[in-house]
Motif scaffolding. Structure first.
Motif, PDB file in Angstrom:
ATOM      1  N   LEU A 270      28.260  -0.618  51.168  1.00  0.00           N
ATOM      2  CA  LEU A 270      29.072  -1.248  50.166  1.00  0.00           C
ATOM      3  C   LEU A 270      28.347  -2.339  49.359  1.00  0.00           C
ATOM      4  O   LEU A 270      27.666  -2.842  49.762  1.00  0.00           O
ATOM      5  CB  LEU A 270      30.364  -1.920  50.817  1.00  0.00           C
ATOM      6  CG  LEU A 270      31.371  -0.753  51.388  1.00  0.00           C
ATOM      7  CD1 LEU A 270      32.567  -1.893  52.248  1.00  0.00           C
ATOM      8  CD2 LEU A 270      32.292  -0.052  50.378  1.00  0.00           C
ATOM      9  N   PRO A 271      28.896  -2.324  48.050  1.00  0.00           N
ATOM     10  CA  PRO A 271      28.235  -3.194  46.989  1.00  0.00           C
ATOM     11  C   PRO A 271      28.569  -4.546  47.726  1.00  0.00           C
ATOM     12  O   PRO A 271      29.624  -5.138  47.747  1.00  0.00           O
ATOM     13  CB  PRO A 271      28.653  -2.943  45.505  1.00  0.00           C
ATOM     14  CG  PRO A 271      29.368  -1.675  45.754  1.00  0.00           C
ATOM     15  CD  PRO A 271      29.774  -1.345  47.331  1.00  0.00           C
ATOM     16  N   GLY A 272      27.496  -5.239  47.741  1.00  0.00           N
ATOM     17  CA  GLY A 272      27.565  -6.784  48.209  1.00  0.00           C
ATOM     18  C   GLY A 272      28.468  -7.603  47.368  1.00  0.00           C
ATOM     19  O   GLY A 272      29.259  -8.809  47.594  1.00  0.00           O
ATOM     20  N   ASP A 273      28.366  -7.190  46.003  1.00  0.00           N
ATOM     21  CA  ASP A 273      28.982  -8.283  45.066  1.00  0.00           C
ATOM     22  C   ASP A 273      30.675  -8.004  45.219  1.00  0.00           C
ATOM     23  O   ASP A 273      31.308  -8.947  44.648  1.00  0.00           O
ATOM     24  CB  ASP A 273      28.636  -7.900  43.509  1.00  0.00           C
ATOM     25  CG  ASP A 273      28.785  -6.501  43.134  1.00  0.00           C
ATOM     26  OD1 ASP A 273      28.726  -5.577  44.032  1.00  0.00           O
ATOM     27  OD2 ASP A 273      29.160  -6.202  42.034  1.00  0.00           O
ATOM     28  N   VAL A 394      22.475 -22.175  36.040  1.00  0.00           N
ATOM     29  CA  VAL A 394      22.235 -20.913  36.791  1.00  0.00           C
ATOM     30  C   VAL A 394      21.823 -21.145  38.094  1.00  0.00           C
ATOM     31  O   VAL A 394      20.456 -21.344  37.872  1.00  0.00           O
ATOM     32  CB  VAL A 394      21.637 -19.839  35.680  1.00  0.00           C
ATOM     33  CG1 VAL A 394      21.865 -18.635  36.433  1.00  0.00           C
ATOM     34  CG2 VAL A 394      22.433 -19.976  34.445  1.00  0.00           C
ATOM     35  N   PHE A 395      22.339 -20.754  39.061  1.00  0.00           N
ATOM     36  CA  PHE A 395      21.742 -20.844  40.523  1.00  0.00           C
ATOM     37  C   PHE A 395      21.734 -19.505  40.982  1.00  0.00           C
ATOM     38  O   PHE A 395      22.180 -18.587  41.009  1.00  0.00           O
ATOM     39  CB  PHE A 395      22.614 -21.924  41.318  1.00  0.00           C
ATOM     40  CG  PHE A 395      22.922 -23.022  40.844  1.00  0.00           C
ATOM     41  CD1 PHE A 395      22.071 -24.188  41.056  1.00  0.00           C
ATOM     42  CD2 PHE A 395      24.144 -23.542  40.038  1.00  0.00           C
ATOM     43  CE1 PHE A 395      22.214 -25.300  40.712  1.00  0.00           C
ATOM     44  CE2 PHE A 395      24.380 -24.705  39.681  1.00  0.00           C
ATOM     45  CZ  PHE A 395      23.347 -25.884  39.972  1.00  0.00           C
ATOM     46  N   LYS A 396      20.419 -19.682  42.022  1.00  0.00           N
ATOM     47  CA  LYS A 396      20.249 -18.341  42.829  1.00  0.00           C
ATOM     48  C   LYS A 396      20.174 -18.664  44.224  1.00  0.00           C
ATOM     49  O   LYS A 396      19.348 -19.817  44.577  1.00  0.00           O
ATOM     50  CB  LYS A 396      19.244 -17.527  42.424  1.00  0.00           C
ATOM     51  CG  LYS A 396      18.714 -16.542  42.905  1.00  0.00           C
ATOM     52  CD  LYS A 396      17.778 -15.448  42.345  1.00  0.00           C
ATOM     53  CE  LYS A 396      17.294 -14.307  43.215  1.00  0.00           C
ATOM     54  NZ  LYS A 396      16.211 -13.467  42.713  1.00  0.00           N
ATOM     55  N   THR A 410      25.123 -12.910  49.101  1.00  0.00           N
ATOM     56  CA  THR A 410      25.169 -14.149  48.241  1.00  0.00           C
ATOM     57  C   THR A 410      25.228 -14.033  46.965  1.00  0.00           C
ATOM     58  O   THR A 410      25.367 -15.004  46.188  1.00  0.00           O
ATOM     59  CB  THR A 410      23.362 -14.891  48.387  1.00  0.00           C
ATOM     60  OG1 THR A 410      22.389 -13.853  47.939  1.00  0.00           O
ATOM     61  CG2 THR A 410      23.201 -15.212  49.968  1.00  0.00           C
ATOM     62  N   GLY A 411      25.278 -12.802  46.602  1.00  0.00           N
ATOM     63  CA  GLY A 411      25.419 -12.329  44.966  1.00  0.00           C
ATOM     64  C   GLY A 411      24.120 -12.568  44.283  1.00  0.00           C
ATOM     65  O   GLY A 411      23.021 -12.965  44.958  1.00  0.00           O
ATOM     66  N   THR A 412      24.236 -12.568  42.943  1.00  0.00           N
ATOM     67  CA  THR A 412      22.963 -12.454  42.091  1.00  0.00           C
ATOM     68  C   THR A 412      22.890 -13.924  41.816  1.00  0.00           C
ATOM     69  O   THR A 412      22.058 -14.532  42.317  1.00  0.00           O
ATOM     70  CB  THR A 412      23.101 -11.239  41.352  1.00  0.00           C
ATOM     71  OG1 THR A 412      24.314 -11.665  40.390  1.00  0.00           O
ATOM     72  CG2 THR A 412      22.939  -9.968  41.665  1.00  0.00           C
TER      73      THR A 412
END
Length: 692
Positions: A270-273, A394-396, A410-412
């Motif tokens: 499944l897509p993590g987003d 913008v964080f990563k 964690t998302g992009t």
């Protein structure tokens, strides 16, 4: 006098527009407080076992220790429901769910009787809910007892019967007789199939597991998205009685998904987003005011935190406002949806740019430091080139252990709007009255806009009013606020607002009264001067009363516009009214006293004649009753006659007609009663005397 414009600042914050996503905060103490308010037992128990489970499950997830004790009353209800022969599979399911938390003392014989009843219900099930409650109850009994040999006799057959209700789009039907497919039913079906797999005596055919996993992928193709990055499922059932909102629908899917992936082998890509988006959806709704919605929110987040597919990590900020004047640090937190600690990771600031200039980055590729005591990531210092304003950061999030990427999502990139605020210096402020078009200064005053001012000026319609000041940021740059305007308020409460322009180096405004006479409605007199300067990033936004100017304007022409009527305070109608003074009419002239006494004597003559007549008739008391009861009525009758005569006297002296008639009516009734009794007695005595 300068003061903070809190309301003005909030307004500017509310209307600020940028492309940053919403900030999602994990579950906090405010949810724990709300849980105790929403789930309140009455007389030591809740209304139903279903509500009891929802309350106990919520308290358990949130780790609330000081929860209400309902075990004594509830265990009795659980035991009664499990022992009753009339309990439905749903009743048993609710009772067993409550027992899984309270651990009530239930005899083993009770479970034995339930097992045979539930197995028969599974064999005769015809709807999805029949399967769900019966299989779910058997799974709960297996967990609560030592019966490791509790299995479904034909697990694969039951699996196929339930699978027959699935649809091509990943949704399910509640029964074969119901053509409508439902997203909520899909979550119920997945949870039921997970129970079948866990109760199977042998491994279920993997091809069937794979088909269901494919159905889950199709179901996620229909997931919907908000602009803030949150994903959710919505019910599309036509029947309004079966319609439910996105919260209950998404909650059903999350329960079914996590339950099935726990027992099924193989990976589900499944897509993590989308998993992270579901977590953002449940967190983004805040604190629901309904207990059912609150349970669905907390229960779903608990399943997302413990699921086998991917555990979402939430990046949040304690504050999106950072003060340059106070030299505050930008802080970032990363937690699970329930606020637990995240695994070792790094938070990187990919870039930061102003909302007014997206193409120019002020910070790029900077790693945030970690404070293990506060468990926060922070930015050491901002470059000197960064000034007050609104920015997009913008964080990563990068996990240290690459193997954990299959466990956590964690998302992009996460976009967050940050307000860098500061104390803006206000200088070179002055106000002046100019004489002509050449700008000759007649009167000029220096102003302290951060302090108190009491300037008094005078001008006519051929002159101008000029105001100027400078704004400087903590970094020394010129500052342009969102709002700067000057207000003139006439003594009749008529107000006029003028925007203060920016000439580059300073703010200034010139009011030409000759061109404003019509706008000012030709109203001469005193005008209070008020300056307002405010911005979302200006810590010392102000509203300053500068003073007043006395204007001498020409007379208004015949067709000149009139000032608008002022708003009437609605509370004024309840205030004290003006005192009413009244002068009574002078009394009429009265007749002489002699005439009044003469008339009184004439009034008393009939009474005197009455008394003389009684004496001439030879009245005596020989016939006065001697018995106690008749004598009492005789006395009361004469007292009543005397009372009537006294009433006439009082009427003459002080009583009004209405009071006299009202009193006379009561006396008349009294006299009729006692007079009738005494006359009846006298008539009876007279007849006895004649007959004797």
């Amino acid at each position: 006098m300068a003061r903070s414009l809190a309301g003005f600042l909030v307004l500017i914050l509310a209307i600020s527009i940028c492309d940053a996503a919403s900030i999602f905060q994990p579950i906090s103490d405010s949810h724990r407080s709300a849980a105790l308010d929403l789930f309140k037992p009455v007389d030591g128990s809740f209304a139903s076992l279903e509500e009891t489970y929802e309350a106990l499950r919520t308290f358990e997830i949130l780790g609330i220790n000081k929860k209400p004790d309902v075990s004594t009353a509830t265990c009795g209800t659980v035991s009664k429901a499990l022992s009753s022969s009339s309990s439905t599979p749903k009743d048993l399911f609710d009772a067993l769910r409550v027992n899984s938390i309270l651990k009530c003392k239930i005899n083993a014989e009770v479970f034995e009787g339930i097992i045979s009843k539930l197995q028969a219900a599974v064999s005769g099930a015809s709807s999805l809910h029949d399967f769900y409650y019966s299989i779910g109850s058997l799974g709960l009994i297996k967990d609560q007892t030592s019966k490791a040999d509790l299995h479904l006799s034909d697990a694969e057959g039951i699996f196929r019967s339930i699978k027959a209700l699935s649809q091509s789009d990943g949704r399910w039907r509640y029964s074969s007789n119901n053509p409508e497919s439902s997203t909520i039913a899909a979550g119920v079906a997945l949870e039921t199939l997970a129970g079948v797999v866990s109760l199977a005596s042998s491994e279920v055919d993997q091809s069937m597991i794979g088909i269901v996993q494919n159905d889950i992928m199709k179901l996620f193709d229909s997931i919907e998205k908000y602009d803030d990055g949150a994903f959710y499922f919505d019910e599309k059932v036509v029947n309004v009685h079966e319609h439910s909102g996105p919260l209950s629908t998404s909650s059903s899917v999350v329960r079914g998904l996590t339950a099935f992936t726990t027992v099924a082998t193989g990976s589900l890509n499944l897509p993590g987003d989308k998993i992270l988006g579901l977590a953002k959806f449940f967190l983004g709704i805040g604190i629901p005011g309904d207990s059912k919605d609150f349970f669905n929110q907390i229960d779903s987040l608990a399943f997302l935190e413990s699921n086998r597919v991917s555990i979402p990590l939430i990046l949040s900020l304690p504050s999106t406002v950072v003060s340059l004047t106070k030299k505050e640090n930008l802080m970032v937190k990363v937690n699970t949806v329930l606020g637990s600690k995240a695994p070792p990771l790094t938070v990187k600031l990919v870039r930061a740019y102003s909302t007014s200039s997206k193409d120019t980055s002020i910070i790029e590729n900077k790693e945030l430091s970690f404070d293990p005591e506060r468990v926060v990531y922070f930015l050491d210092a901002l470059p000197d080139s960064v000034d007050v304003g609104s920015y997009i950061f913008v964080f990563k999030v990068v996990l240290h252990d690459s193997e954990r990427k299959d466990v956590y999502v964690t998302g992009t990139l996460t976009h967050v709007q940050i307000f860098l605020t500061g104390h803006v210096k206000i200088g070179n402020a002055e106000i002046a009255v100019l004489d002509n078009d050449l700008g000759t200064i007649e009167t000029q005053r220096k102003l302290d806009l951060a302090g108190e001012n009491a300037v008094s000026l005078s001008a006519n319609h051929l002159q101008k009013l000029h105001l100027s000041f400078q704004l400087t940021t903590p970094r020394g740059s010129a500052f342009k606020p969102h709002q700067a305007f000057l207000k003139l308020r006439h003594e009749t409460k008529v107000e006029h607002v003028f925007l203060v322009g920016n000439s580059g180096k300073k703010f200034e405004i010139t009011l030409d009264f000759l061109g404003l006479v019509e706008k000012l409605f030709y109203l001469s007199g005193k005008y209070d001067i008020q300056l307002t300067v405010g911005d979302a990033v200006m810590e010392n936004s102000l509203l300053s009363e500068i003073g007043y100017v006395e204007l001498d304007l020409p007379e208004a022409p015949e067709k000149a516009p009139r000032p608008p009527p002022q708003a009437v305070d609605p509370y004024s109608r309840y205030g004290p009214k003006a005192e009413i003074s009244h002068i009574f009419r002078a009394p009429e002239k009265r007749p002489p006293k002699e005439l009044s006494f003469t008339f009184l004597g004439l009034i008393l003559l009939p009474f005197i004649g009455f008394l003389i007549g009684l004496l001439r008739l030879g009245v005596n008391l020989k016939n006065f009753p001697t018995s106690s009861v008749p004598a009492t009525f005789a006395i009361l009758f004469h007292v009543g006659i005397a009372a009537v005569l006294l009433l006439y006297v009082l009427f003459w002296l002080k009583l009004d007609l209405f009071t006299t008639l009202k009193t006379l009516s009561f006396l008349g009734v009294f006299l009729m009663f006692v007079g009738h009794r005494i006359l009846s007695h006298l008539a009876s005595a007279s007849s006895k005397l004649k007959s004797g």
